[in-house]
Design a protein around this motif. Sequence first.
Motif, mmCIF file in Angstrom:
data_model
loop_
_atom_site.group_PDB
_atom_site.id
_atom_site.type_symbol
_atom_site.label_atom_id
_atom_site.label_comp_id
_atom_site.label_asym_id
_atom_site.label_seq_id
_atom_site.Cartn_x
_atom_site.Cartn_y
_atom_site.Cartn_z
ATOM 1 N N GLU A 156 4.744 -0.721 6.799
ATOM 2 C CA GLU A 156 3.622 0.228 6.821
ATOM 3 C C GLU A 156 2.298 -0.492 7.028
ATOM 4 O O GLU A 156 1.437 -0.040 7.796
ATOM 5 C CB GLU A 156 3.594 1.013 5.504
ATOM 6 C CG GLU A 156 2.521 2.086 5.454
ATOM 7 C CD GLU A 156 2.542 2.853 4.146
ATOM 8 O OE1 GLU A 156 1.613 3.654 3.934
ATOM 9 O OE2 GLU A 156 3.470 2.656 3.337
ATOM 10 N N LEU A 157 2.130 -1.639 6.366
ATOM 11 C CA LEU A 157 0.905 -2.407 6.529
ATOM 12 C C LEU A 157 0.825 -3.000 7.933
ATOM 13 O O LEU A 157 -0.256 -3.019 8.546
ATOM 14 C CB LEU A 157 0.846 -3.522 5.472
ATOM 15 C CG LEU A 157 -0.387 -4.437 5.504
ATOM 16 C CD1 LEU A 157 -1.677 -3.628 5.444
ATOM 17 C CD2 LEU A 157 -0.330 -5.442 4.349
ATOM 18 N N VAL A 204 -5.824 -2.820 4.112
ATOM 19 C CA VAL A 204 -5.285 -2.962 2.761
ATOM 20 C C VAL A 204 -3.916 -2.306 2.671
ATOM 21 O O VAL A 204 -3.704 -1.193 3.178
ATOM 22 C CB VAL A 204 -6.228 -2.328 1.727
ATOM 23 C CG1 VAL A 204 -5.698 -2.539 0.310
ATOM 24 C CG2 VAL A 204 -7.627 -2.929 1.848
ATOM 25 N N GLY A 205 -2.969 -3.004 2.041
ATOM 26 C CA GLY A 205 -1.627 -2.466 1.815
ATOM 27 C C GLY A 205 -1.105 -2.934 0.473
ATOM 28 O O GLY A 205 -1.810 -3.632 -0.277
ATOM 29 N N ARG A 206 0.121 -2.596 0.181
ATOM 30 C CA ARG A 206 0.702 -2.923 -1.125
ATOM 31 C C ARG A 206 0.669 -4.418 -1.416
ATOM 32 O O ARG A 206 0.443 -4.833 -2.558
ATOM 33 C CB ARG A 206 2.138 -2.406 -1.176
ATOM 34 C CG ARG A 206 2.806 -2.581 -2.543
ATOM 35 C CD ARG A 206 4.254 -2.092 -2.506
ATOM 36 N NE ARG A 206 4.329 -0.698 -2.075
ATOM 37 C CZ ARG A 206 5.466 -0.065 -1.841
ATOM 38 N NH1 ARG A 206 6.609 -0.711 -1.986
ATOM 39 N NH2 ARG A 206 5.465 1.186 -1.464
ATOM 40 N N SER A 207 0.876 -5.243 -0.400
ATOM 41 C CA SER A 207 1.007 -6.682 -0.625
ATOM 42 C C SER A 207 -0.322 -7.387 -0.856
ATOM 43 O O SER A 207 -0.338 -8.531 -1.317
ATOM 44 C CB SER A 207 1.718 -7.332 0.567
ATOM 45 O OG SER A 207 0.950 -7.175 1.747
ATOM 46 N N ASN A 208 -1.434 -6.756 -0.530
ATOM 47 C CA ASN A 208 -2.713 -7.453 -0.665
ATOM 48 C C ASN A 208 -3.762 -6.667 -1.448
ATOM 49 O O ASN A 208 -4.936 -7.021 -1.449
ATOM 50 C CB ASN A 208 -3.268 -7.804 0.718
ATOM 51 C CG ASN A 208 -3.473 -6.585 1.608
ATOM 52 O OD1 ASN A 208 -3.726 -5.485 1.124
ATOM 53 N ND2 ASN A 208 -3.387 -6.783 2.919
ATOM 54 N N THR A 209 -3.352 -5.591 -2.122
ATOM 55 C CA THR A 209 -4.316 -4.733 -2.821
ATOM 56 C C THR A 209 -5.098 -5.495 -3.881
ATOM 57 O O THR A 209 -6.328 -5.391 -3.963
ATOM 58 C CB THR A 209 -3.585 -3.538 -3.477
ATOM 59 O OG1 THR A 209 -2.921 -2.792 -2.465
ATOM 60 C CG2 THR A 209 -4.564 -2.642 -4.203
ATOM 61 N N GLY A 231 4.412 -5.620 4.627
ATOM 62 C CA GLY A 231 5.413 -4.576 4.773
ATOM 63 C C GLY A 231 5.246 -3.852 6.104
ATOM 64 O O GLY A 231 4.210 -3.959 6.774
ATOM 65 N N HIS A 274 -7.500 -8.101 -2.366
ATOM 66 C CA HIS A 274 -8.641 -7.423 -1.759
ATOM 67 C C HIS A 274 -9.619 -6.935 -2.828
ATOM 68 O O HIS A 274 -10.840 -7.111 -2.710
ATOM 69 C CB HIS A 274 -8.146 -6.250 -0.909
ATOM 70 C CG HIS A 274 -9.245 -5.404 -0.353
ATOM 71 N ND1 HIS A 274 -9.663 -4.240 -0.966
ATOM 72 C CD2 HIS A 274 -10.031 -5.555 0.749
ATOM 73 C CE1 HIS A 274 -10.644 -3.708 -0.263
ATOM 74 N NE2 HIS A 274 -10.884 -4.473 0.774
#
Length: 469
Positions: A296-297, A138-143, A294, A146
Motif C-alpha cells: 500500500e505504501l 507516510v505508511g505503516r512502516s514509517n509512521t 508495504g 515521520h
Amino acid sequence: MTTPEQDRWSRVKSRLRSNVGEDVYTSWFARMDLEGVQEESVRLSVPTRFLKSWIQAHYAERVLSCWQAEMPEVHRIDLTVRSAVRPVVQKEAPAPVEARRSPAPELRSTATAPVSANHDALGGSPLDPRLTFASFVVGRSNTLAHAAARQVAEGRRGDPVMFNPLYIHAGVGLGKTHLLQAVTWAGNSGNERKVLYLTAEKFMYGFVAALKTQTALAFKEALRGIDVLVIDDLQFLQGKSTQAEFCHTLNALIDAGRQVVIAADRPPSDLESLDDRVRSRLAGGLVVEMASLGEELRHGILKSRVAAARAHHATFEVPEEVLSYLARAITHNGRDLEGAINRLLAHSKLNNRPVTLEMAEHEVRDLIRPQEPKRIKIEDIQRVVARQYNVSRSDLLSSRRTANVVRPRQVAMYLAKTLTLRSLPEIGRRFGGRDHTTVLHAVRKIEALVSKDTALSDEVESLKRQLQE
C-alpha cells in the motif's frame, strides 16, 4: 514604519542571501543586526565572538560589497559582539574592512591558517529541494519515524527536547535521508534555529581538514553552537580521533539541551566500529526503525512520483493497472520505485507513446528482484527465545547457570550464529559479555542435540520460522 536605514539594511540582507546562498546565510548571517550607519562606515553586530571571527575571516568583503551596492560611499564595516542587553564592543578595536586601504580583511590570531575546508563542512552537506515533509509518503512502516521527525522540526529554540538523540535506522532506499533533509529544510525555514545537515563523510572531512589547518578549536566551537545537528549515514564514521570528536560533540550538544538527529543502516548496538560509550549514548534517545515498504505504501509512493512528474510534463499519465503492477512487483526500496517512474516517463516522451502494462513489464524487468530474506537481529532472537522458554531477556544475559536458563541461552546463541552474520566474539558480547569460546561451545552443543533430539529440533525450527516471518 520602517526607516530608510532599515529599508537599506533589508535590501543588503537580500543581496547577501542571494550572494552566499540560503544555507550559508542561515548559518552565519541570520543573527546579524544593524547598529548604525555613520558617513563612510556601517556598524553591525553578532551575538558571539566566534561568529564575529568567522565572518571577518571569510565574508567581510562580501558584506562590504553588498553595502556598497546600496551605498557607494561606505568603505568600512565595523563588526562588534552584542550582549543580551545592548551592543557591546569587545576590548580589541573593531576590525575594519576598508576597500581603499586593505584588499582583504585582517584575520584573528585563531584563524591564521586557511579554513576553507572547515567552512565547507560547516556550510553543511548538499540538500535536495525535493526531500521535504510535503513529498514524504507516510505508511505503516514509517509512521513513528515521520511523527518523531516532525516533532523535532517543529520545535523552537528554548523548548525542552523530548527525545535526544533521535536515531532512525533502516535499509537502503527506505526514506532515512528524506526525513533527515526534511527536518533540515523545515528547521531552517523560520531562521529561528540553526540546523546543520552533515553526512558522516562530511563530518570526517571537516574535522580532518580542521586538524590540518590548525583550526580544530574553531570547528568544534561552531559545531557546538548548532541548535539541531543532523548526521546521516553514521555507519561510515571511521577513525578513532574522529569518533572521539563526534562523541564529545554529541555529549556537549545533548548536555546543553540541543537536538541531535542521526540516521544509519542499523541500530546503535550493531555499529561495531563505534566506541561503546557512543553506542550507549545513541541508544539512550529514541531509536526508531523504518521497516520495509508495504504494498500500500509502495503504491502511494508511485502515485506521488507520478504527480511530481506531471508538474513538469502535464500529459504524463500512468494507468492504475500499471501502478498496481509496479507496487506488487518492485519490493526492494523506494529508489527503485522512483527509477521505474523515470523510465516510463522517458520512454513515453521520447517515443511519443502512452504508458501501458506491456511497456512497464519490459522497462522495469531488471528492477524486479527476488525478495530478500528478513534481516534478523540478535535482540529479536533473544526476545523470541525468552518468550518460548518462559524466561526473561535479562536471564539470558545474566550469569545464572540453572538448567531452565542455560538451555534457552545456548539455543539463542546457536540461532544467532546460524541466522545472522555476527562473529562469535560479537555474539558473546551481546550475551552479557561472554567469551567467544562460550558461544562456540553452545553452538556445538545445540548442533549435536538437534541431530538426535526430535523435540528440540522441532523447537529450533519453530523458532526459526517465527524469526523469519
